[in-house]
Design an enzyme around this catalytic site. Sequence first.
Site, short mmCIF file in Angstrom:
data_model
loop_
_atom_site.label_atom_id
_atom_site.label_comp_id
_atom_site.label_asym_id
_atom_site.label_seq_id
_atom_site.Cartn_x
_atom_site.Cartn_y
_atom_site.Cartn_z
N ALA A 40 -67.47 -85.35 56.27
CA ALA A 40 -66.96 -84.55 55.01
C ALA A 40 -68.43 -84.32 54.14
O ALA A 40 -68.26 -83.16 53.55
CB ALA A 40 -66.05 -85.30 54.11
N GLU A 41 -69.09 -85.21 53.83
CA GLU A 41 -70.16 -85.04 53.08
C GLU A 41 -71.13 -83.90 53.60
O GLU A 41 -71.75 -83.15 52.95
CB GLU A 41 -70.57 -86.34 52.55
CG GLU A 41 -69.57 -87.15 51.87
CD GLU A 41 -68.92 -88.14 52.94
OE1 GLU A 41 -67.99 -88.73 52.35
OE2 GLU A 41 -69.19 -87.90 54.02
N ASN A 171 -59.98 -87.73 49.78
CA ASN A 171 -60.28 -87.69 51.30
C ASN A 171 -59.80 -88.90 52.18
O ASN A 171 -60.49 -89.42 52.82
CB ASN A 171 -61.76 -87.42 51.61
CG ASN A 171 -61.92 -86.13 52.41
OD1 ASN A 171 -61.32 -85.67 53.36
ND2 ASN A 171 -63.08 -85.53 52.19
N LYS A 233 -55.19 -79.28 45.62
CA LYS A 233 -55.48 -78.31 46.93
C LYS A 233 -53.77 -78.33 47.43
O LYS A 233 -53.10 -79.12 47.72
CB LYS A 233 -56.29 -78.82 47.90
CG LYS A 233 -57.58 -79.02 47.52
CD LYS A 233 -58.56 -79.85 48.39
CE LYS A 233 -58.46 -81.24 48.46
NZ LYS A 233 -59.48 -81.64 49.03
N GLY A 238 -52.68 -72.15 47.85
CA GLY A 238 -53.82 -72.11 47.02
C GLY A 238 -54.02 -73.16 46.27
O GLY A 238 -54.23 -74.35 46.75
N ALA A 265 -61.52 -77.63 55.96
CA ALA A 265 -60.95 -76.91 55.03
C ALA A 265 -61.15 -77.17 53.88
O ALA A 265 -61.32 -76.73 52.51
CB ALA A 265 -59.63 -76.33 55.35
N GLY A 266 -60.77 -78.68 53.68
CA GLY A 266 -60.85 -79.39 52.21
C GLY A 266 -62.35 -79.58 51.79
O GLY A 266 -62.43 -79.27 50.68
N ASP A 267 -63.37 -79.62 52.72
CA ASP A 267 -64.62 -79.63 52.43
C ASP A 267 -65.19 -78.42 51.76
O ASP A 267 -66.02 -78.39 50.87
CB ASP A 267 -65.53 -80.30 53.55
CG ASP A 267 -65.11 -81.71 54.07
OD1 ASP A 267 -64.67 -82.44 53.06
OD2 ASP A 267 -64.90 -81.77 55.18
N ASP A 303 -66.62 -77.78 62.47
CA ASP A 303 -65.96 -78.27 61.13
C ASP A 303 -66.72 -77.81 59.91
O ASP A 303 -66.07 -77.59 58.86
CB ASP A 303 -66.30 -79.87 60.92
CG ASP A 303 -65.38 -80.76 61.79
OD1 ASP A 303 -64.65 -80.09 62.69
OD2 ASP A 303 -65.35 -81.93 61.73
#
Length: 324
Positions: A40-41, A171, A233, A238, A265-267, A303
Site C-alpha cells: 500500500a505505501e 487499510n 471512500k 465517489g 484503487a484505495g492507494d 497494483d
Amino acid sequence: MESKKNKVLTVGEPMIVFSSRDLDQSLIDSEHFTTFPSGAELNVAVGLEKLGIKTTYLSNVGKDLLGKKIVKFMRKQEIDIRYLRQDDEWPTGFYFKELVSKGDPQVSYCRKNSAASHLCCADLAKINVSDFKAVHVTGILAALSTSTLHLTEKILTEAEKQGVISFFDPNIRMSLWHDKEKMIRVLNDLSFQSKVVLPGSNEGKILTGTSDPKEIASFYLSKSDITKLVVVKLGAKGAYYQTSSGSSGYVKGYHTDKIVDTVGAGDGFAVGLISGLISGLEIKRSVKRACAIGSLAIQSHGDNDGYPNVSQLEQFMRKNNKCE
C-alpha cells in the site's frame, strides 16, 4: 536549505505480488503468474512520484532476490530510499493474487516475520519529520508487529508535534489481526491521532458500526481534537468528505466499464488526495482528483501500473468532467 514543499514521508512494507494470469481460477489452480512490486505505501510513493511530488520511503526489505527487485524498482521510480535498509536476517514479504473478471481478487500473504515487521521507533530516529510537508501511514504497518505499531504511533505523534499534516488510511487486512476487537481499538486510536483519515465505507462499518458516510466522518471528528478532515471512500460512487469546521459534501466518482483489477484503487485515491491538499488545492478538488486516480488504477493489472502522471491525470479529468 532544501524546501520541504511537496515532500512526503511514507512508511510501510514493500512486497512482491505474484499476480495470476489465469482468469477466474483459484490460486490453487492457477499456474501462470507475473510479478509486480507492491504494498500500500509503496503504491502511494509511486503515485506521488509520478505526479512530481518527492517521496521518501522508510522500510526494511530482505537482502534476497525479492528485496533486490524492489530496490531496483524504487530507484527506477526515483523514490528516495536512503532510509530503506536491506536486512540479511529476515526475508522480503510477498503475496499471491487472483485474476478475476469481477469483484475483488482473493490474495494470500507470505509476510510473517518479514524484514519490514522488524521496523521499530529507532528507525525513525535518524529522520527529521519536520523536513516533510506530510506523512502517510496505514493500518497495515500497525498490524505487522508490536514494534511497527509503536513506530506508527511515534510517526503520528512526531507529525503533530512538528506541525506536519498526517494522513492515515486504516487499510484493514483482517488476516494480519488475530483479535478483531483489538484491531478496531488500535485503528480508531490511530485515526484519532491523524489530521486526515481515509476509511472506506466498508471499513467504516467495521470500525464505527455504521456504513453511513456522514456518521463515519462524524465519529472520528467528534472524538479527536487532532483530526480535521475525514474522507470516506465510496467506490464507484465517489467519496464523502467532512471537516472539523463543518464543511462537507459528496464528490461523484468516475464511471468505467474497464475494471481489470481493483487492488491499488484505495492507494490511488490516497495519492490524489495527498497530492491535491499539499499542493494547495481546495478539499473538493482534491477529493475529485482522488476519485480520478482511483478510477484509473482499476484499469490496469499491476497494483500501481495505472497511476497517471500530471498530464495524463489532467487529460482524464478534463475529458470525463465534460461527460458529467
